[in-house]
Design a protein around this motif. Structure first.
Motif, mmCIF file in Angstrom:
data_model
loop_
_atom_site.group_PDB
_atom_site.id
_atom_site.type_symbol
_atom_site.label_atom_id
_atom_site.label_comp_id
_atom_site.label_asym_id
_atom_site.label_seq_id
_atom_site.Cartn_x
_atom_site.Cartn_y
_atom_site.Cartn_z
ATOM 1 N N GLY A 104 0.857 -1.190 0.000
ATOM 2 C CA GLY A 104 0.000 0.000 0.000
ATOM 3 C C GLY A 104 0.891 1.237 0.000
ATOM 4 O O GLY A 104 2.095 1.157 0.299
ATOM 5 N N SER A 105 0.310 2.382 -0.336
ATOM 6 C CA SER A 105 1.117 3.596 -0.250
ATOM 7 C C SER A 105 1.338 3.958 1.216
ATOM 8 O O SER A 105 2.250 4.698 1.558
ATOM 9 N N GLN A 106 0.496 3.399 2.084
ATOM 10 C CA GLN A 106 0.638 3.652 3.520
ATOM 11 C C GLN A 106 2.026 3.248 4.014
ATOM 12 O O GLN A 106 2.655 3.974 4.773
ATOM 13 N N GLN A 107 2.497 2.072 3.572
ATOM 14 C CA GLN A 107 3.832 1.638 4.006
ATOM 15 C C GLN A 107 4.900 2.608 3.491
ATOM 16 O O GLN A 107 5.853 2.920 4.194
ATOM 17 N N GLN B 50 -8.184 15.608 -2.369
ATOM 18 C CA GLN B 50 -7.614 15.410 -1.044
ATOM 19 C C GLN B 50 -8.552 14.720 -0.062
ATOM 20 O O GLN B 50 -9.754 15.017 -0.028
ATOM 21 N N ASN B 51 -7.996 13.823 0.697
ATOM 22 C CA ASN B 51 -8.647 13.279 1.877
ATOM 23 C C ASN B 51 -8.205 14.187 3.016
ATOM 24 O O ASN B 51 -7.030 14.202 3.353
ATOM 25 N N PRO B 52 -9.090 15.009 3.564
ATOM 26 C CA PRO B 52 -10.541 14.925 3.539
ATOM 27 C C PRO B 52 -11.267 15.947 2.645
ATOM 28 O O PRO B 52 -12.467 15.815 2.464
ATOM 29 N N GLU C 122 4.491 14.081 -1.875
ATOM 30 C CA GLU C 122 3.222 14.185 -2.598
ATOM 31 C C GLU C 122 2.483 12.850 -2.532
ATOM 32 O O GLU C 122 2.936 11.853 -3.103
ATOM 33 N N ASP C 123 1.350 12.844 -1.849
ATOM 34 C CA ASP C 123 0.537 11.629 -1.699
ATOM 35 C C ASP C 123 -0.600 11.704 -2.723
ATOM 36 O O ASP C 123 -1.517 12.506 -2.593
ATOM 37 N N ALA C 124 -0.519 10.830 -3.731
ATOM 38 C CA ALA C 124 -1.477 10.891 -4.850
ATOM 39 C C ALA C 124 -2.479 9.734 -4.797
ATOM 40 O O ALA C 124 -2.907 9.226 -5.835
ATOM 41 N N ALA C 125 -2.861 9.336 -3.578
ATOM 42 C CA ALA C 125 -3.684 8.123 -3.405
ATOM 43 C C ALA C 125 -4.964 8.117 -4.253
ATOM 44 O O ALA C 125 -5.402 7.060 -4.707
ATOM 45 N N TYR C 126 -5.570 9.278 -4.468
ATOM 46 C CA TYR C 126 -6.874 9.300 -5.164
ATOM 47 C C TYR C 126 -6.770 9.730 -6.619
ATOM 48 O O TYR C 126 -7.775 9.969 -7.277
ATOM 49 N N ARG C 127 -5.548 9.818 -7.114
ATOM 50 C CA ARG C 127 -5.312 10.391 -8.449
ATOM 51 C C ARG C 127 -6.128 9.718 -9.547
ATOM 52 O O ARG C 127 -6.682 10.378 -10.422
ATOM 53 N N GLY D 244 2.137 6.627 -4.687
ATOM 54 C CA GLY D 244 0.991 6.223 -5.511
ATOM 55 C C GLY D 244 0.457 4.875 -5.049
ATOM 56 O O GLY D 244 1.084 4.193 -4.226
ATOM 57 N N THR D 245 -0.687 4.493 -5.572
ATOM 58 C CA THR D 245 -1.281 3.231 -5.118
ATOM 59 C C THR D 245 -2.166 2.578 -6.172
ATOM 60 O O THR D 245 -2.770 3.259 -7.002
ATOM 61 N N TYR D 246 -2.221 1.240 -6.120
ATOM 62 C CA TYR D 246 -3.200 0.487 -6.913
ATOM 63 C C TYR D 246 -4.407 0.116 -6.056
ATOM 64 O O TYR D 246 -5.326 -0.540 -6.532
ATOM 65 N N SER D 247 -4.375 0.501 -4.783
ATOM 66 C CA SER D 247 -5.464 0.157 -3.856
ATOM 67 C C SER D 247 -6.804 0.732 -4.285
ATOM 68 O O SER D 247 -7.775 0.013 -4.475
ATOM 69 N N LYS D 248 -6.826 2.054 -4.393
ATOM 70 C CA LYS D 248 -8.109 2.730 -4.655
ATOM 71 C C LYS D 248 -8.626 2.418 -6.058
ATOM 72 O O LYS D 248 -9.807 2.123 -6.214
ATOM 73 N N PRO D 249 -7.780 2.501 -7.099
ATOM 74 C CA PRO D 249 -8.338 2.280 -8.439
ATOM 75 C C PRO D 249 -8.558 0.808 -8.788
ATOM 76 O O PRO D 249 -9.273 0.521 -9.736
ATOM 77 N N VAL E 80 -5.939 -5.611 -1.956
ATOM 78 C CA VAL E 80 -4.671 -6.086 -2.518
ATOM 79 C C VAL E 80 -3.498 -5.277 -1.947
ATOM 80 O O VAL E 80 -2.402 -5.795 -1.745
ATOM 81 N N ARG E 81 -3.762 -3.993 -1.668
ATOM 82 C CA ARG E 81 -2.777 -3.132 -0.997
ATOM 83 C C ARG E 81 -1.407 -3.119 -1.674
ATOM 84 O O ARG E 81 -0.371 -3.239 -1.008
ATOM 85 N N VAL E 82 -1.376 -3.006 -2.978
ATOM 86 C CA VAL E 82 -0.085 -2.801 -3.635
ATOM 87 C C VAL E 82 0.041 -1.315 -3.961
ATOM 88 O O VAL E 82 -0.801 -0.752 -4.653
#
Ligand SMILES: Cc1ncc(COP(=O)(O)O)c(C=O)c1O
Length: 426
Positions: free
Chosen positions: A107-110, A188-190, A222-227, A253-258, A263-265
């Protein structure tokens, strides 16, 4: 009290402010939660994942490689595919970015955790947006790192305030403690706000001006989690686009949201100077993200199933965001400020100043009594005593609730807000 022999970090780490919200939701099955940051359950790629995993496991050679440990930095092919994707999203020529600088993470969290661990010691300072992603605030809290909130406008961080916060830290002799600025740049979250490319480059410029006095680089995380959850508006490149910027920008970046949150990659792109330190620390964390799950994402990308999944997902969130917007228009007093979402999972509502939204407020308790939950805005503000955080905001998520529950949830919150909003404010 019994001495548990805990480390300073464990002793310091408090329950994430949000955990009681999750507990509340679990304890009350009838509760409509517009608080959860979960993605839409019905849109998860069940069929595609089943097919891809079956294919991976059907071929013994691929299956064995997938069920074996991988490398710390991640599967080379997945890193290359991710890089091409990033270049495509940023509109830069192929081979602008280098796979050497890209790390696949759990995840991008890690990745956020690793970067923070590599750059910050206890007592250091990280600048954050006011408001920001509360789980990142918990990482800072746990490490004894001070979060300094920077005022946020309708188009993102206020650059003048960023500059004056840095000036103040300089005059106090605290600049050496400042390691980075954390920015959730897309939907952005939130708050749902996307930061423009120009603004990101201007931030880098400001940070760079203070580096000499800091005595070290000040990075932009730069956290682009929701990009990739964008459903309207023009696309915005990341802050990575110039060679100069890539010396200071750390991109998550993340594959989680999209694709699939379970899977948290995730992945991160690092300046040259940080590749080795972050990879070493990742080696100590887990010496590599789940290899099987990396193969799943890799297969989703190469088969075209990932790309094929996105339009329907975006349509779904667009639809749910419109349902929430219509319900807010119908049920909230006009004195509530909010903007329609162009992507992501959230709408941020600013209530009249006299209506408090916090966990102990009359509004929160009334909403709970009506079986509906939102995230009190104040949880998204850093515990920064140098400014007063607003008490009258709320985060509303259209991610996981069904259409019917979004309508009903907003109606219930709107009813309670209307009772408390000053009369005539409509
Ligand atoms: C702003 C932000 N960044 C990062 C993450 C972490 O996501 P993941 O680890 O699934 O990639 C989240 C998850 O909600 C988020 O909201």
């Amino acid at each position: 009290m019994l001495n548990l022999g805990l480390s300073k970090l464990a002793e310091r780490t408090i329950d994430p402010p949000i955990s009681w919200l999750m507990k509340l939701a679990l304890e009350r099955p009838k509760l409509i939660s517009l608080a959860a940051g979960f993605t839409d359950n019905a849109s998860l790629p069940v069929g595609a994942s089943a097919e891809l995993l079956r294919d991976i496991l059907a071929e013994p050679k691929i299956a064995r490689a997938s069920l074996q440990y991988g490398s710390t930095a991640g599967d080379m092919e997945l890193r290359n595919l991710t890089l091409r994707r990033l270049e495509h999203l940023d509109g830069v020529p192929r081979k602008t970015y280098s796979a050497e600088n890209l790390l696949i993470t759990h995840g991008s969290q890690q990745f956020l955790y690793l970067v923070t661990e590599c750059l910050c010691d206890t007592g250091d300072i990280v600048l954050v947006e006011d408001p920001t992603y509360f789980v990142y605030l918990s990482i800072l809290q746990s490490h004894g790192i001070e979060a300094r909130g920077v005022k946020f406008d309708l188009d993102g961080l206020n650059l003048d305030v960023l500059e004056s916060v840095l000036e103040k830290l300089k005059s106090e002799g605290n600049l050496a403690r400042v390691k980075m600025l954390y920015l959730v740049s897309y939907f952005q979250n939130p708050s749902g706000v996307t930061t423009s490319s120009e603004k990101k480059q201007a931030m880098l410029e400001i940070l760079r001006r203070f580096e000499k006095d800091a005595g070290h680089p000040i990075y932009l995380l730069e956290d682009a989690a929701y990009r990739e959850l964008q459903f309207s508006g023009a696309s915005v490149p990341s802050a990575l686009i110039t060679a100069e910027a890539r010396k200071r920008v750390i991109y998550a970046g993340t594959y989680s949201k999209p694709f699939a949150t379970g899977v948290r990659v995730g992945y991160g792109y690092l300046p040259d100077s940080l590749v080795q330190p972050v990879t070493r620390v990742k080696g100590n964390h887990d010496f590599g993200t789940s290899h099987l799950l990396q193969q799943l994402v890799r297969a989703a990308l190469t088969s075209g199933k990932y790309e094929a999944h996105l339009p329907a997902l975006r349509e779904r969130y667009k639809h749910k965001a419109e349902i929430m917007a219509t319900a807010i228009r119908t049920h909230f007093p006009q004195s509530v400020g909010w903007e329609a979402a162009a992507g992501g999972l959230y709408i941020w509502a600013r209530l009249p100043g006299s209506v408090q939204t916090g966990p102990k407020s009359a509004l929160f308790r009334a909403c709970l009594k009506s079986d509906v939950l939102y995230v009190p805005g104040e949880l998204c503000y850093a515990p920064d005593r140098t400014r007063r955080a607003p008490q009258n905001e709320m985060r509303l998520s259209f991610g996981s609730a069904s259409e019917e529950k979004i309508r009903e949830g907003i109606k219930r919150i709107g009813k309670e807000v209307s009772k408390l909003a000053p009369k005539g404010a409509n």
